[in-house]
Scaffold this motif. Structure first.
Motif, mmCIF file in Angstrom:
data_model
loop_
_atom_site.group_PDB
_atom_site.id
_atom_site.type_symbol
_atom_site.label_atom_id
_atom_site.label_comp_id
_atom_site.label_asym_id
_atom_site.label_seq_id
_atom_site.Cartn_x
_atom_site.Cartn_y
_atom_site.Cartn_z
ATOM 1 N N VAL A 153 0.781 -1.264 -0.128
ATOM 2 C CA VAL A 153 0.006 0.054 -0.263
ATOM 3 C C VAL A 153 0.836 1.394 -0.072
ATOM 4 O O VAL A 153 1.704 1.464 1.121
ATOM 5 C CB VAL A 153 -0.791 0.000 1.351
ATOM 6 C CG1 VAL A 153 -1.914 0.974 0.960
ATOM 7 C CG2 VAL A 153 -1.526 -1.209 1.371
ATOM 8 N N CYS A 154 0.659 2.029 -1.152
ATOM 9 C CA CYS A 154 1.444 3.297 -0.961
ATOM 10 C C CYS A 154 0.771 4.379 -1.455
ATOM 11 O O CYS A 154 -0.495 4.218 -1.955
ATOM 12 C CB CYS A 154 2.627 3.351 -2.243
ATOM 13 S SG CYS A 154 3.773 1.966 -1.918
ATOM 14 N N SER A 155 1.199 5.573 -1.116
ATOM 15 C CA SER A 155 0.584 6.744 -1.660
ATOM 16 C C SER A 155 1.221 7.649 -2.528
ATOM 17 O O SER A 155 2.511 7.859 -2.419
ATOM 18 C CB SER A 155 0.261 7.786 -0.281
ATOM 19 O OG SER A 155 1.244 8.116 0.393
ATOM 20 N N VAL A 156 0.729 8.315 -3.670
ATOM 21 C CA VAL A 156 1.029 9.185 -4.440
ATOM 22 C C VAL A 156 0.497 10.574 -4.286
ATOM 23 O O VAL A 156 -0.438 10.765 -4.013
ATOM 24 C CB VAL A 156 0.815 8.614 -5.795
ATOM 25 C CG1 VAL A 156 1.072 9.775 -6.967
ATOM 26 C CG2 VAL A 156 1.486 7.484 -6.302
ATOM 27 N N HIS A 157 1.572 11.435 -4.321
ATOM 28 C CA HIS A 157 1.133 12.772 -4.002
ATOM 29 C C HIS A 157 1.441 13.976 -5.380
ATOM 30 O O HIS A 157 2.642 14.483 -5.128
ATOM 31 C CB HIS A 157 1.903 13.125 -2.828
ATOM 32 C CG HIS A 157 1.709 12.424 -1.500
ATOM 33 N ND1 HIS A 157 0.819 12.904 -0.474
ATOM 34 C CD2 HIS A 157 2.126 11.332 -1.375
ATOM 35 C CE1 HIS A 157 0.873 11.914 0.542
ATOM 36 N NE2 HIS A 157 1.539 10.883 -0.113
ATOM 37 N N PRO A 158 0.400 13.891 -5.877
ATOM 38 C CA PRO A 158 0.528 15.003 -7.041
ATOM 39 C C PRO A 158 0.648 16.477 -6.590
ATOM 40 O O PRO A 158 -0.029 16.715 -5.771
ATOM 41 C CB PRO A 158 -0.587 14.721 -7.963
ATOM 42 C CG PRO A 158 -1.175 13.376 -7.520
ATOM 43 C CD PRO A 158 -0.736 13.378 -5.897
ATOM 44 N N GLY A 159 1.437 17.264 -7.459
ATOM 45 C CA GLY A 159 1.484 18.597 -7.159
ATOM 46 C C GLY A 159 0.291 19.154 -8.009
ATOM 47 O O GLY A 159 -0.593 18.511 -8.335
ATOM 48 N N PRO A 160 0.575 20.341 -8.775
ATOM 49 C CA PRO A 160 -0.323 21.016 -9.607
ATOM 50 C C PRO A 160 -0.288 20.110 -11.079
ATOM 51 O O PRO A 160 0.779 20.135 -11.695
ATOM 52 C CB PRO A 160 0.515 22.411 -9.868
ATOM 53 C CG PRO A 160 1.646 22.240 -9.455
ATOM 54 C CD PRO A 160 1.681 21.207 -8.399
ATOM 55 N N ILE A 161 -1.373 19.640 -11.208
ATOM 56 C CA ILE A 161 -1.394 18.772 -12.520
ATOM 57 C C ILE A 161 -2.707 19.286 -13.447
ATOM 58 O O ILE A 161 -3.904 19.716 -12.797
ATOM 59 C CB ILE A 161 -2.005 17.435 -12.098
ATOM 60 C CG1 ILE A 161 -0.736 16.735 -11.091
ATOM 61 C CG2 ILE A 161 -1.623 16.473 -13.452
ATOM 62 C CD1 ILE A 161 0.692 16.750 -11.756
ATOM 63 N N HIS A 162 -2.416 19.370 -14.704
ATOM 64 C CA HIS A 162 -3.420 19.762 -15.779
ATOM 65 C C HIS A 162 -4.719 18.857 -15.542
ATOM 66 O O HIS A 162 -4.801 17.659 -16.201
ATOM 67 C CB HIS A 162 -3.181 19.935 -17.102
ATOM 68 C CG HIS A 162 -2.304 21.070 -17.396
ATOM 69 N ND1 HIS A 162 -1.128 21.226 -17.947
ATOM 70 C CD2 HIS A 162 -2.638 22.371 -16.986
ATOM 71 C CE1 HIS A 162 -0.662 22.239 -18.092
ATOM 72 N NE2 HIS A 162 -1.274 23.009 -17.392
ATOM 73 N N THR A 163 -5.906 19.001 -14.777
ATOM 74 C CA THR A 163 -7.270 18.307 -14.628
ATOM 75 C C THR A 163 -8.239 19.196 -14.773
ATOM 76 O O THR A 163 -8.088 20.377 -14.347
ATOM 77 C CB THR A 163 -7.003 17.448 -13.522
ATOM 78 O OG1 THR A 163 -7.117 18.082 -12.199
ATOM 79 C CG2 THR A 163 -5.761 16.460 -13.428
ATOM 80 N N ALA A 164 -9.378 18.524 -14.633
ATOM 81 C CA ALA A 164 -10.631 19.242 -14.385
ATOM 82 C C ALA A 164 -10.657 20.225 -13.065
ATOM 83 O O ALA A 164 -11.242 21.228 -12.888
ATOM 84 C CB ALA A 164 -11.934 18.602 -14.733
ATOM 85 N N MET A 165 -10.072 19.331 -12.049
ATOM 86 C CA MET A 165 -9.998 20.000 -10.710
ATOM 87 C C MET A 165 -9.217 21.363 -10.646
ATOM 88 O O MET A 165 -9.495 22.190 -9.844
ATOM 89 C CB MET A 165 -9.643 19.069 -9.814
ATOM 90 C CG MET A 165 -9.685 19.549 -8.277
ATOM 91 S SD MET A 165 -9.015 18.312 -6.956
ATOM 92 C CE MET A 165 -10.662 17.106 -7.172
ATOM 93 N N THR A 166 -8.356 21.480 -11.433
ATOM 94 C CA THR A 166 -7.209 22.632 -11.328
ATOM 95 C C THR A 166 -7.409 23.620 -12.398
ATOM 96 O O THR A 166 -6.627 24.437 -12.687
ATOM 97 C CB THR A 166 -5.617 22.002 -11.469
ATOM 98 O OG1 THR A 166 -5.552 21.384 -12.773
ATOM 99 C CG2 THR A 166 -5.585 21.087 -10.148
ATOM 100 N N ALA A 167 -8.653 23.459 -13.179
ATOM 101 C CA ALA A 167 -8.733 24.206 -14.370
ATOM 102 C C ALA A 167 -8.823 25.504 -14.148
ATOM 103 O O ALA A 167 -8.561 26.332 -14.986
ATOM 104 C CB ALA A 167 -10.099 23.763 -15.144
#
Length: 264
Positions: A177-191
């Motif tokens: 079990v691991c966690s991934v921590h994205p920063g600012p990524i081009h997605t609908a959430m960050t539009a």
């Protein structure tokens, strides 16, 4: 491809953005993938484009009954479960004083309770299949604080902690079990976000969903000695500000105060 050809994977929030990119990567790796989401049109189109290696199934991650249906259908369609990616999440805007209790609880339900339910119900199936991998998509908000998104920050820190607890409990069953921590990524959430916010990162740009998906695929297919750990995909945002501290005025012991300027 052959190593995972008889194993299935579930990606929550898999209809678009990071989730859709993860779905595509896992299909390339040989998994049969169920796209679990509430976005029926987007999820159906993605599944059709990847047929017969993917299918869409509706899932409210806070609904235990729907989780059971998705897990049953996944294994019926594609074989024993090999991977779960808890990617579904929502972002709120509101300070501790302005955010409503209902919204705060809703964010925690989707971003933290939903993954907990998924882990709880997927673990016995992964154990029965001889092991597997769970990847929880947290955020840089699970590593540091941000003002104005208190519910989101709380949920992503919680997901980071849940990852560690689950890794300790499930490791003896060969479930990582691991966690991934994205920063600012081009997605609908960050539009709607101002992309200049990335200007002082070591890599001064927003990332792409495919860059996060590549990390997820690595953890599932190759990172076989990693569990309970955080993997950061943020352009260096959590490292600090990229800039050189420069002095203006004379340096030395003349008693003058040196002023510091940061050059990007």
């Amino acid at each position: 491809m052959t190593e995972f050809a008889n194993r299935s994977a579930i990606v929550t929030g898999g209809a678009r953005g990071i989730g859709a990119a993860v779905v595509k990567e896992l299909v390339k790796a040989g998994f049969g993938v169920v796209i679990a989401d509430l976005l029926v049109d987007d999820g159906t189109r993605l599944a059709e484009s990847l047929a017969p290696h993917a299918r869409f199934q509706i899932l409210d991650v806070t609904d235990e009954r729907e989780w059971g249906l998705v897990l049953d259908e996944t294994e019926r369609e594609f074989g024993p479960l090999g991977a779960l990616v808890n990617n579904a999440g929502i972002l709120d805007f509101g300070t501790v004083e302005t955010e409503t209790p209902d919204l705060f609880r809703h964010v925690l339900d989707v971003n933290l309770y939903g993954p907990w339910l998924g882990i709880r119900l997927a673990a016995p199936r992964l154990r029965a299949a001889g092991g597997g991998t769970i990847v929880n998509i947290s955020s840089t908000a699970g590593l540091m604080g941000y003002a104005g998104i208190s519910g989101y920050v709380a949920s992503k820190w919680g997901l980071r902690g849940l990852t560690k607890a689950a890794a300790l409990e499930l490791g003896s069953s060969d479930i990582r079990v691991c966690s991934v921590h994205p920063g600012p990524i081009h997605t609908a959430m960050t539009a709607g976000l101002d992309e200049s916010m990335a200007a002082t990162q070591p890599l001064p740009r927003f990332g792409e969903p495919e860059e996060v998906a590549a990390m997820v695929r690595f953890l599932i297919t190759e990172g076989t000695f990693s569990t309970g750990s955080e993997f950061v995909v943020d352009g260096g945002a959590t490292t600090g500000q990229a800039g050189v501290l420069e002095t203006s005025g004379a340096a030395g012991g003349n008693g003058d105060r040196n002023e510091l300027e940061v050059s990007p």
